[in-house]
Design a protein around this motif. Structure first.
Motif, mmCIF file in Angstrom:
data_model
loop_
_atom_site.group_PDB
_atom_site.id
_atom_site.type_symbol
_atom_site.label_atom_id
_atom_site.label_comp_id
_atom_site.label_asym_id
_atom_site.label_seq_id
_atom_site.Cartn_x
_atom_site.Cartn_y
_atom_site.Cartn_z
ATOM 1 N N LEU A 1 -4.985 9.231 13.862
ATOM 2 C CA LEU A 1 -4.922 9.490 12.403
ATOM 3 C C LEU A 1 -5.247 10.940 12.189
ATOM 4 C CD1 LEU A 1 -4.915 8.533 9.310
ATOM 5 C CD2 LEU A 1 -7.286 8.048 9.651
ATOM 6 N N ASN A 2 -6.072 11.456 12.818
ATOM 7 C CA ASN A 2 -6.390 13.038 12.372
ATOM 8 C C ASN A 2 -5.020 13.929 12.893
ATOM 9 O OD1 ASN A 2 -9.017 12.282 11.785
ATOM 10 N ND2 ASN A 2 -9.850 12.744 13.678
ATOM 11 N N PHE A 3 -4.303 13.543 13.694
ATOM 12 C CA PHE A 3 -3.288 14.358 14.270
ATOM 13 C C PHE A 3 -2.108 14.265 13.154
ATOM 14 C CE2 PHE A 3 1.007 15.041 16.068
ATOM 15 C CZ PHE A 3 0.504 15.986 17.248
ATOM 16 N N VAL A 4 -1.685 13.056 12.770
ATOM 17 C CA VAL A 4 -0.660 13.193 11.787
ATOM 18 C C VAL A 4 -1.072 13.482 10.235
ATOM 19 C CG1 VAL A 4 0.340 11.105 12.961
ATOM 20 C CG2 VAL A 4 -1.318 10.575 11.098
ATOM 21 N N LYS A 5 -2.572 13.520 10.152
ATOM 22 C CA LYS A 5 -2.856 13.997 8.843
ATOM 23 C C LYS A 5 -2.688 15.640 8.679
ATOM 24 C CE LYS A 5 -6.911 12.489 6.951
ATOM 25 N NZ LYS A 5 -8.170 11.927 6.908
ATOM 26 N N LYS A 6 -2.528 16.294 9.743
ATOM 27 C CA LYS A 6 -2.207 17.625 9.621
ATOM 28 C C LYS A 6 -0.535 17.993 9.391
ATOM 29 C CE LYS A 6 -5.722 18.603 13.344
ATOM 30 N NZ LYS A 6 -5.843 18.991 14.595
ATOM 31 N N LEU A 7 0.150 16.959 9.519
ATOM 32 C CA LEU A 7 1.502 17.142 9.169
ATOM 33 C C LEU A 7 1.684 17.375 7.636
ATOM 34 C CD1 LEU A 7 2.934 14.534 11.194
ATOM 35 C CD2 LEU A 7 3.208 16.881 11.728
ATOM 36 N N PRO A 8 2.648 18.310 7.096
ATOM 37 C CA PRO A 8 2.673 18.638 5.854
ATOM 38 C C PRO A 8 2.973 17.658 4.780
ATOM 39 C CG PRO A 8 3.909 20.091 7.113
ATOM 40 C CD PRO A 8 3.285 19.064 7.999
ATOM 41 N N LEU A 9 3.627 16.666 5.153
ATOM 42 C CA LEU A 9 4.171 15.320 4.336
ATOM 43 C C LEU A 9 2.895 14.558 4.143
ATOM 44 C CD1 LEU A 9 6.257 14.057 2.671
ATOM 45 C CD2 LEU A 9 7.171 12.961 4.583
ATOM 46 N N ALA A 10 2.050 14.356 5.444
ATOM 47 C CA ALA A 10 0.829 13.476 5.141
ATOM 48 C C ALA A 10 -0.036 14.035 4.170
ATOM 49 C CB ALA A 10 0.450 13.044 6.484
ATOM 50 N N LYS A 11 -0.307 15.455 4.360
ATOM 51 C CA LYS A 11 -1.247 15.996 3.459
ATOM 52 C C LYS A 11 -0.873 16.029 1.970
ATOM 53 C CE LYS A 11 -2.692 19.839 6.657
ATOM 54 N NZ LYS A 11 -2.545 21.325 6.797
ATOM 55 N N LYS A 12 0.408 15.982 1.929
ATOM 56 C CA LYS A 12 1.022 15.977 0.398
ATOM 57 C C LYS A 12 0.737 14.387 0.006
ATOM 58 C CE LYS A 12 5.445 15.491 -2.017
ATOM 59 N NZ LYS A 12 6.961 15.623 -1.885
ATOM 60 N N LEU A 13 0.996 13.361 0.623
ATOM 61 C CA LEU A 13 0.895 12.052 0.113
ATOM 62 C C LEU A 13 -0.648 11.744 0.158
ATOM 63 C CD1 LEU A 13 3.514 10.320 2.487
ATOM 64 C CD2 LEU A 13 3.671 10.903 -0.015
ATOM 65 N N LEU A 14 -1.323 12.437 0.885
ATOM 66 C CA LEU A 14 -3.070 12.339 0.727
ATOM 67 C C LEU A 14 -3.471 12.543 -0.927
ATOM 68 C CD1 LEU A 14 -4.496 13.089 3.924
ATOM 69 C CD2 LEU A 14 -4.529 10.802 3.021
ATOM 70 N N GLN A 15 -2.638 13.218 -1.447
ATOM 71 C CA GLN A 15 -2.893 13.531 -3.105
ATOM 72 C C GLN A 15 -2.680 12.453 -3.899
ATOM 73 O OE1 GLN A 15 -4.833 16.464 -3.116
ATOM 74 N NE2 GLN A 15 -4.386 16.551 -0.834
ATOM 75 N N ASP B 1 4.932 -4.280 -8.582
ATOM 76 C CA ASP B 1 3.278 -3.973 -8.286
ATOM 77 C C ASP B 1 3.075 -4.489 -6.988
ATOM 78 O OD1 ASP B 1 4.166 -6.561 -9.443
ATOM 79 O OD2 ASP B 1 2.107 -6.506 -10.475
ATOM 80 N N THR B 2 3.902 -4.057 -5.897
ATOM 81 C CA THR B 2 3.437 -4.969 -4.525
ATOM 82 C C THR B 2 2.396 -3.905 -3.787
ATOM 83 O OG1 THR B 2 5.754 -5.878 -4.651
ATOM 84 C CG2 THR B 2 4.410 -5.345 -2.357
ATOM 85 N N PHE B 3 1.552 -4.773 -3.123
ATOM 86 C CA PHE B 3 0.598 -3.925 -1.851
ATOM 87 C C PHE B 3 1.319 -4.025 -0.523
ATOM 88 C CE2 PHE B 3 -2.881 -3.056 0.739
ATOM 89 C CZ PHE B 3 -3.812 -2.365 -0.094
ATOM 90 N N PHE B 4 1.631 -2.893 -0.241
ATOM 91 C CA PHE B 4 2.589 -2.620 0.925
ATOM 92 C C PHE B 4 1.489 -2.352 2.222
ATOM 93 C CE2 PHE B 4 5.770 -1.653 -1.930
ATOM 94 C CZ PHE B 4 6.755 -2.468 -1.519
ATOM 95 N N ILE B 5 1.526 -2.822 3.248
ATOM 96 C CA ILE B 5 0.776 -2.411 4.547
ATOM 97 C C ILE B 5 1.568 -2.148 5.391
ATOM 98 C CG2 ILE B 5 -1.191 -3.280 6.077
ATOM 99 C CD1 ILE B 5 -1.942 -5.321 4.292
ATOM 100 N N ILE B 6 1.700 -1.010 6.078
ATOM 101 C CA ILE B 6 2.512 -0.224 6.942
ATOM 102 C C ILE B 6 1.767 0.062 8.330
ATOM 103 C CG2 ILE B 6 4.078 1.613 7.383
ATOM 104 C CD1 ILE B 6 4.556 1.786 4.451
ATOM 105 N N LEU B 7 2.450 -0.363 9.429
ATOM 106 C CA LEU B 7 1.766 -0.189 10.585
ATOM 107 C C LEU B 7 2.526 1.095 11.246
ATOM 108 C CD1 LEU B 7 0.953 -2.992 10.208
ATOM 109 C CD2 LEU B 7 1.345 -3.436 12.707
ATOM 110 N N GLY B 8 2.057 2.246 11.256
ATOM 111 C CA GLY B 8 2.494 3.474 11.922
ATOM 112 C C GLY B 8 2.787 4.521 10.677
ATOM 113 N N ILE B 9 2.063 5.567 10.518
ATOM 114 C CA ILE B 9 2.078 6.572 9.698
ATOM 115 C C ILE B 9 3.058 7.711 10.227
ATOM 116 C CG2 ILE B 9 1.048 8.484 8.470
ATOM 117 C CD1 ILE B 9 -1.635 6.890 8.704
ATOM 118 N N CYS B 10 2.951 8.160 11.525
ATOM 119 C CA CYS B 10 3.805 9.203 12.115
ATOM 120 C C CYS B 10 3.959 10.436 11.258
ATOM 121 C CB CYS B 10 5.049 8.571 12.715
ATOM 122 S SG CYS B 10 4.578 7.256 13.646
#
Length: 506
Positions: free
Chosen positions: A86-100, A50-59
């Motif tokens: 952020l808007n750019f990377v959110k269009k990538l398929p994997l980012a869209k999937k993770l947003l769910q 149960d760790t809270f991860f903060i990651i710099l860089g979504i890509c």
């Protein structure tokens, strides 16, 4: 102003994965970014589930997906340097999937602080980790440094608040229930003030010993709104305050009001010590308010006439007293004793309950001065001037008061005097009505509704219940006394069960 996007193109890796580019720079492996992401996650082996991860860089988010797969019970907050990126990377398929996935949050740096305050609940996690995607940090060195500083500053504030909750969450919960029960037994007297006067907000700092003479000479020019500790000190000088405000949950706080006068109005936070309320309700006008505890806010919402809400900043009663003055309609505030510092070896003005307490304990081998010295030197001191010292905590209180006054359109006119430079906010003006409320609290209706929801949630430990937020300070306290051996879900179940047991007795 439109922000420029750092990413310029999307290319396909050898394994078919889509990765973002900055000109010719790739932020992931061009051969197997999925495997590279798994290597990123492997560096966290041994971290609590149960760790809270903060990651710099979504890509391309391959590292985020790998971390989610390795730690399905953890939460992940991933950051890009601006909204365009952020808007750019959110269009990538994997980012869209993770947003769910509700446990994954993708944000930009400008919204990071707000989201951390909203989504990171220390009691829910055993650990927090800050990680960077190496290629991203190498390309955005300055932005990475700024984000790390923001995270550290925000977590320090959250940690300080959580520390208070973990120590007082239990007593706050008990006090609120008992005080709500007491609030049903009386109808508050209405309060009226001459708003052509100045509001004198009185704290119990050592400078009050000198400035009290001005209060005596100009008593008729002020409506005096005292903090709890200052109330008794003023009485020793023959000054009866018009209003006294208290937010202290500790038992010792009732000592401020042993000599309470019926000419004063007393304003208590619902989490204040119930002994104080019992004493005052028999001899003086008493009003309950709420200062942001989620249980108090919930009870107020269920009330036919909501309780007045006062701000207390970082927990200082001085800010609560100032907010009362503002909501009561005063346009000029004069502060006395709001030092947030020690003067010439004194922590408080003369005449507070500490004088009686320490003088009673005083002996030949340990005089009263020893107790005051222990109070002064309990934390490292910061010199502010000749004979004037502060601490990190006191300094944060001062800054909190300054920020509060600025937000409420008050500008410094002279030493310790502030005037309203803008119109009163509608919320503040409306607050005058709730300050003057005279209806008793309907404890029966509140208790029945609250216990019904508790019974529905106690076995599951549901975080979808409307009661979830009301229990957070209590959960923080349970987490501290029980340690991290038990799962957070079990801690939540215990919070529901124990709260139901307690409310059944009231």
């Amino acid at each position: 102003m439109n922000e420029e996007c750092s990413y310029t193109a999307i290319t396909e890796a050898k394994d078919g994965s889509l990765i973002p580019l900055r000109k010719e720079i790739a932020f992931h492996s061009k051969y197997n970014p999925v495997r590279e992401g798994q290597q990123f996650a492997s560096q966290c082996a041994g971290s609590p589930e149960d760790t809270f991860f903060i990651i710099l860089g979504i890509c391309g988010a391959f590292h985020i997906e790998a971390l989610r797969n390795a730690f399905p019970h953890s939460s992940i907050l991933a950051v890009e340097k601006n909204q365009a990126d952020l808007n750019f990377v959110k269009k990538l398929p994997l980012a869209k999937k993770l947003l769910q996935d509700s446990r994954i949050i993708l944000t930009s740096a400008e919204n990071l602080q707000e989201i951390l305050f909203t989504r990171f609940i220390p009691a829910e996690y055993s650990a927090i980790q800050l990680l960077s995607l190496r290629a991203w940090e190498q390309n955005f060195t300055d932005e990475a440094r700024a984000i790390k500083e923001c995270v550290q500053k925000t977590l320090a504030a959250i940690s300080a608040d959580f520390s208070v909750q973990s120590h007082f969450g239990g007593i706050w919960q008990r006090n609120i229930f008992v005080n709500l029960r007491q609030a049903a037994d009386f109808s508050p007297s209405s309060m009226t003030f001459d708003r052509s006067k100045k509001a004198a907000v009185i704290a119990a700092g050592p400078s009050l010993d000198q400035s009290v003479e001005e209060l005596k000479k100009k008593r008729d020019a002020y409506v005096i709104i005292a903090t709890d500790t200052a109330y008794r000190a003023l009485l020793r000088h023959g000054i009866v305050s018009d209003v006294a405000v208290s937010v202290d949950a500790q038992m010792i706080s009732h000592a401020h009001f042993f000599e309470a006068k019926k000419e004063s109005y007393f304003v208590l936070d619902l989490s204040a010590n119930p002994a104080t309320a019992r004493t005052l309700s028999r001899q003086a006008p008493l009003h309950f308010v709420q200062t942001g505890h989620p249980l108090s806010a919930y009870a107020s919402q269920l009330s036919k006439t909501p309780l007045a809400s006062l701000q207390a900043g970082s927990g200082t009663v001085t800010i609560a007293a100032a907010d009362f003055a503002i909501q009561a309609g005063f346009d000029e505030l004069v502060f006395f004793g709001a030092d947030f510092a020690y003067h010439q070896g004194k922590a408080y003005a003369s005449g507070t309950y500490l004088d009686d307490l320490y003088n009673t304990k005083s002996g030949r081998l340990k005089p009263a001065e020893s107790f005051f010295d222990a109070l002064l030197f309990r934390t490292p001191l910061i010199q502010k001037g000749e004979g004037v010292y502060s601490t990190e905590v006191l300094d944060s209180y001062r800054k909190s008061l300054d920020a509060f006054l600025t937000v409420n359109n008050f500008t410094k006119k002279a030493d310790n005097t502030y005037i309203r430079t803008g119109k009163a906010e509608k919320a503040k003006a409306a607050g005058q009505e709730s300050l003057l409320k005279t209806e008793a609290f309907n404890f029966t209706a509140f208790s029945q509704a609250y216990k019904k929801e508790l019974r529905m949630s106690q076995d599951t430990g549901s975080r979808n219940s409307p009661l979830w937020l009301t229990l957070l300070p209590y959960i923080a306290w349970l987490r501290r006394i029980r340690g991290t051996a038990e799962s957070f879900t079990e801690i939540v179940r215990q919070a529901y069960r124990k709260t139901l047991e307690y409310t059944e007795l009231i």
